[in-house]
Write a protein that holds these residues in place. Structure first.
Motif, PDB file in Angstrom:
ATOM      1  N   ASP A  77       0.706 -17.902 -24.497  1.00 36.54           N
ATOM      2  CA  ASP A  77       0.458 -17.638 -26.174  1.00 36.54           C
ATOM      3  C   ASP A  77      -0.476 -18.887 -26.511  1.00 36.54           C
ATOM      4  OD1 ASP A  77       2.300 -15.716 -26.152  1.00 36.54           O
ATOM      5  OD2 ASP A  77       3.924 -16.841 -26.911  1.00 36.54           O
ATOM      6  N   ILE A  78      -1.020 -19.645 -25.612  1.00 38.53           N
ATOM      7  CA  ILE A  78      -1.883 -20.796 -25.862  1.00 38.53           C
ATOM      8  C   ILE A  78      -3.296 -20.309 -26.137  1.00 38.53           C
ATOM      9  CG2 ILE A  78      -2.801 -22.770 -25.292  1.00 38.53           C
ATOM     10  CD1 ILE A  78      -0.262 -23.396 -23.504  1.00 38.53           C
ATOM     11  N   GLY A  79      -3.820 -19.434 -25.242  1.00 40.75           N
ATOM     12  CA  GLY A  79      -5.085 -19.078 -25.566  1.00 40.75           C
ATOM     13  C   GLY A  79      -6.017 -18.628 -24.350  1.00 40.75           C
ATOM     14  N   TYR A  80      -7.412 -18.393 -24.189  1.00 38.01           N
ATOM     15  CA  TYR A  80      -8.095 -17.911 -23.220  1.00 38.01           C
ATOM     16  C   TYR A  80      -8.938 -19.034 -22.703  1.00 38.01           C
ATOM     17  CZ  TYR A  80      -6.584 -13.313 -24.467  1.00 38.01           C
ATOM     18  OH  TYR A  80      -5.677 -12.074 -24.861  1.00 38.01           O
ATOM     19  N   PHE A  81      -9.062 -19.228 -21.334  1.00 34.32           N
ATOM     20  CA  PHE A  81     -10.027 -20.137 -20.779  1.00 34.32           C
ATOM     21  C   PHE A  81     -11.184 -19.266 -20.424  1.00 34.32           C
ATOM     22  CE2 PHE A  81      -6.204 -22.621 -20.357  1.00 34.32           C
ATOM     23  CZ  PHE A  81      -6.775 -24.158 -20.376  1.00 34.32           C
ATOM     24  N   LEU A 104     -23.139 -24.894 -14.948  1.00 38.86           N
ATOM     25  CA  LEU A 104     -22.060 -24.891 -16.123  1.00 38.86           C
ATOM     26  C   LEU A 104     -22.222 -25.785 -17.303  1.00 38.86           C
ATOM     27  CD1 LEU A 104     -18.907 -24.231 -16.273  1.00 38.86           C
ATOM     28  CD2 LEU A 104     -18.330 -26.131 -14.921  1.00 38.86           C
ATOM     29  N   LYS A 105     -21.953 -25.318 -18.304  1.00 38.03           N
ATOM     30  CA  LYS A 105     -22.059 -25.971 -19.580  1.00 38.03           C
ATOM     31  C   LYS A 105     -20.661 -26.616 -20.009  1.00 38.03           C
ATOM     32  CE  LYS A 105     -23.311 -25.819 -24.308  1.00 38.03           C
ATOM     33  NZ  LYS A 105     -23.755 -25.047 -25.362  1.00 38.03           N
ATOM     34  N   ASP A 106     -19.632 -25.953 -19.971  1.00 42.19           N
ATOM     35  CA  ASP A 106     -18.450 -26.298 -20.381  1.00 42.19           C
ATOM     36  C   ASP A 106     -17.337 -25.382 -19.785  1.00 42.19           C
ATOM     37  OD1 ASP A 106     -16.510 -28.149 -21.442  1.00 42.19           O
ATOM     38  OD2 ASP A 106     -17.416 -27.880 -23.259  1.00 42.19           O
ATOM     39  N   ILE A 107     -15.940 -25.684 -19.977  1.00 39.99           N
ATOM     40  CA  ILE A 107     -14.875 -24.841 -19.824  1.00 39.99           C
ATOM     41  C   ILE A 107     -14.348 -24.600 -21.203  1.00 39.99           C
ATOM     42  CG2 ILE A 107     -12.721 -24.392 -18.711  1.00 39.99           C
ATOM     43  CD1 ILE A 107     -13.925 -26.321 -16.469  1.00 39.99           C
TER      44      ILE A 107
END
Length: 183
Positions: A77-81, A104-107
């Protein structure tokens, strides 16, 4: 229990003398390591310590594996990576872009709306006048890097140079490290 915050000056990157409105920032009480979270879960959920540590490591490895395969990964239920990318040069035509120019900029973690609403509904904020902020305005590595347009490594090199020269002093540990002007 409440979350402490303080008000900070908003830096003006244009430096034209215009004073920007203050912004609120949480005054961190510290940070939790994966081991400390595991200890909390063991204490409150009555699960074996080795099992909790193993689950955290397994989730971390699987998250990394799936992101490297190009998936968006939902974590309960936290969210999406998701991964975000950057292009190191301006490109107007797709044929002008070469793979080495993309990195890659970020995760990113996009928090689930209900998770955020649950936090908001229970959040109690309390103004806290940090003695370090009032006497010595502070900055963290990320803010410094974005202000001067440098990478994390370059920013840390600068900051360590300033510490070595006696200009700055390090305060805090882990993710809550800030740098204040040395007296």
């Amino acid at each position: 229990m409440s979350v402490n915050y303080d008000l900070y000056e908003t830096p003006n990157p244009d430096k034209e003398g215009e004073v920007l409105p203050l912004h609120a920032r949480v005054v961190l009480k510290g940070s939790y390591t994966a081991e400390e979270i595991a200890d909390q879960v063991v204490a409150f959920q009555r699960m074996p310590h080795a099992q909790v540590v193993g689950i955290i490591e397994a989730i971390s490895k699987e998250l990394r594996h799936l992101l490297l395969k190009g998936f968006s990964v939902e974590l309960g239920d936290i969210g999406y990576f998701t991964l975000s990318l950057s292009v190191d040069k301006e490109v107007t035509k797709p044929k002008d872009l070469r793979s080495p120019s993309v990195s890659l900029k970020d995760i990113n973690l996009r928090i689930n709306r209900q998770f955020k609403k649950d936090i908001e509904s229970e959040l109690v904020l309390q103004r806290y006048h940090s003695p370090f902020r009032v006497k010595n305005p502070c900055i963290n590595r990320q803010d410094y890097a974005s202000l001067v347009g440098k990478t994390k490594t370059q920013a840390l090199k600068d900051i360590n140079t300033f510490i070595g020269q006696g200009i700055l002093r390090k305060y805090g540990t882990g993710r809550s490290v800030v740098y204040i002007k040395a007296e």
